[in-house]
Design an enzyme around this catalytic site. Sequence first.
Site, mmCIF file in Angstrom:
data_model
loop_
_atom_site.group_PDB
_atom_site.id
_atom_site.type_symbol
_atom_site.label_atom_id
_atom_site.label_comp_id
_atom_site.label_asym_id
_atom_site.label_seq_id
_atom_site.Cartn_x
_atom_site.Cartn_y
_atom_site.Cartn_z
ATOM 1 N N GLN A 119 27.372 -50.958 -25.942
ATOM 2 C CA GLN A 119 26.317 -51.851 -26.424
ATOM 3 C C GLN A 119 26.706 -52.467 -27.753
ATOM 4 O O GLN A 119 26.997 -51.750 -28.715
ATOM 5 C CB GLN A 119 25.017 -51.060 -26.582
ATOM 6 C CG GLN A 119 23.874 -51.835 -27.230
ATOM 7 C CD GLN A 119 22.599 -51.018 -27.309
ATOM 8 O OE1 GLN A 119 21.850 -50.915 -26.351
ATOM 9 N NE2 GLN A 119 22.367 -50.403 -28.463
ATOM 10 N N GLY A 120 26.723 -53.793 -27.840
ATOM 11 C CA GLY A 120 27.071 -54.490 -29.070
ATOM 12 C C GLY A 120 25.851 -55.095 -29.727
ATOM 13 O O GLY A 120 25.611 -56.304 -29.599
ATOM 14 N N TYR A 121 25.082 -54.288 -30.422
ATOM 15 C CA TYR A 121 23.905 -54.755 -31.140
ATOM 16 C C TYR A 121 24.140 -54.735 -32.648
ATOM 17 O O TYR A 121 24.187 -55.764 -33.304
ATOM 18 C CB TYR A 121 22.693 -53.882 -30.803
ATOM 19 C CG TYR A 121 21.925 -54.287 -29.564
ATOM 20 C CD1 TYR A 121 22.467 -55.143 -28.620
ATOM 21 C CD2 TYR A 121 20.645 -53.791 -29.333
ATOM 22 C CE1 TYR A 121 21.767 -55.495 -27.485
ATOM 23 C CE2 TYR A 121 19.926 -54.144 -28.203
ATOM 24 C CZ TYR A 121 20.490 -54.994 -27.274
ATOM 25 O OH TYR A 121 19.784 -55.341 -26.146
ATOM 26 N N SER A 122 24.279 -53.526 -33.217
ATOM 27 C CA SER A 122 24.344 -53.383 -34.673
ATOM 28 C C SER A 122 25.572 -54.057 -35.258
ATOM 29 O O SER A 122 26.646 -54.085 -34.654
ATOM 30 C CB SER A 122 24.353 -51.902 -35.060
ATOM 31 O OG SER A 122 23.139 -51.275 -34.715
ATOM 32 N N SER A 154 28.975 -46.899 -29.577
ATOM 33 C CA SER A 154 29.344 -45.701 -28.816
ATOM 34 C C SER A 154 30.163 -46.083 -27.591
ATOM 35 O O SER A 154 29.896 -47.095 -26.946
ATOM 36 C CB SER A 154 28.081 -44.949 -28.376
ATOM 37 O OG SER A 154 27.277 -44.608 -29.477
ATOM 38 N N GLU A 238 15.278 -47.684 -23.355
ATOM 39 C CA GLU A 238 16.155 -46.735 -24.032
ATOM 40 C C GLU A 238 15.544 -45.351 -24.140
ATOM 41 O O GLU A 238 16.244 -44.373 -24.304
ATOM 42 C CB GLU A 238 16.507 -47.266 -25.422
ATOM 43 C CG GLU A 238 17.620 -46.522 -26.098
ATOM 44 C CD GLU A 238 18.094 -47.217 -27.355
ATOM 45 O OE1 GLU A 238 19.139 -46.821 -27.885
ATOM 46 O OE2 GLU A 238 17.422 -48.161 -27.806
ATOM 47 N N GLU A 364 12.020 -45.768 -40.994
ATOM 48 C CA GLU A 364 11.228 -46.795 -41.678
ATOM 49 C C GLU A 364 10.893 -47.948 -40.732
ATOM 50 O O GLU A 364 9.759 -48.454 -40.721
ATOM 51 C CB GLU A 364 11.998 -47.318 -42.891
ATOM 52 C CG GLU A 364 12.128 -46.319 -44.045
ATOM 53 C CD GLU A 364 13.183 -45.255 -43.797
ATOM 54 O OE1 GLU A 364 13.246 -44.296 -44.577
ATOM 55 O OE2 GLU A 364 13.943 -45.376 -42.814
#
Length: 383
Positions: A119-122, A154, A238, A364
């Site tokens: 997964q390429g999000y962050s 990951s 998720e 948060e």
Amino acid sequence: MDFSFGPDDETFRAEARAWLDTHVPDAPPGGGPGWERRLGADGWIGLGWDTTHGAYGNRTASLTQQVVWGEEYARAGAPPRSGHIGENLLAPTLLAHGTPAQRDRFLPPVARGEELWCQGYSEPGAGSDLANVRTTAVLDGATYRITGQKIWTSLARDAHWCFLLARTRADTTRHHGLSFLLVPMDQPGRIEVRPIRQMTGTSDFNEVFFDGAHAAAEHRVGADGDGWRVAMSLLGFERGVSTLVQQIGFARELAGLVATAVATGTADDPVIRDRLVRQWAELRTMRWNALRTLGTTDPGAPSLSKLLWSQWHRRLGELALTVHGTPAATAGAPWSADTPYPIDPVHHLFLFSRADTIYGGTGEIQRNIIAERVLGLPREPRP
């Protein structure tokens, strides 16, 4: 509310347990592609996929049977899954938003355990604040050319494909102008994966650099610029069943800690005993809450779940050091071949659980989501 499982669930449990008892003893401890193909060959991948658009080589199971399979898998001590991102995140997203051609191309290999995903999000500066994505993708004919960096990815070293968010409209900001793209990882010179060494000594995460990497326009999920909606839908998949399965591992860690406390006499300390009881009670409450919210459309349920378990697990890591006392401050034998310095499971629990409240959305951010989307409180000022 009745949280018990029905007769059909228990029949399914017996089948799952028999299969696991037969195959887990011969499984590689670290899992891997071979284990994924074994699961796929016998239909144990994709139990919860929506069959509205057809079957893709996997058996079907009800929501409670999916919980049963996950619980039995965890109790059997089966290897970690390297295909869960494709199975539990990408597949439901394609079933909800993909084209028939995309589903036919990508779901069967996932169901067979033949293609692994990451997964390429962050990104640096766009972790919990995902709308700040800076990776760009420029459409050149029938191909997107992708440039940018992803982080905390990951399984990137083993994945065949990556689904990612990229900005495809240069004049946009925040969640506007993003697209959801499916990118092949086998692009030497265009994609570089660098492992990130953690304080546990292992490298579970990676940095991924894209330098003109290609993605076919036909592999864009949803419309150009509509990636935020698709990405948020994916995040809803998720959690849920996976949370219940995760709690089996938590229960095993807690049981081991209680046994140590009793054996060493630290359980005689009323403060430690109270903390152990509190951890047990909170874990039971989390389980009931997870069962209660299975299949819910409550927008706050995933955030509440993440907030609860991450805080709980971090406290368990802290309690583990207290229970083990002075020995926990000394090094032992390496707990795995991947660790360059001595570390045991107690050290690993404490060190890795420090990240629980960060990855997947910080505590948060989860509190903001609950406050704004569930409780209707005023939005936090944005820059």
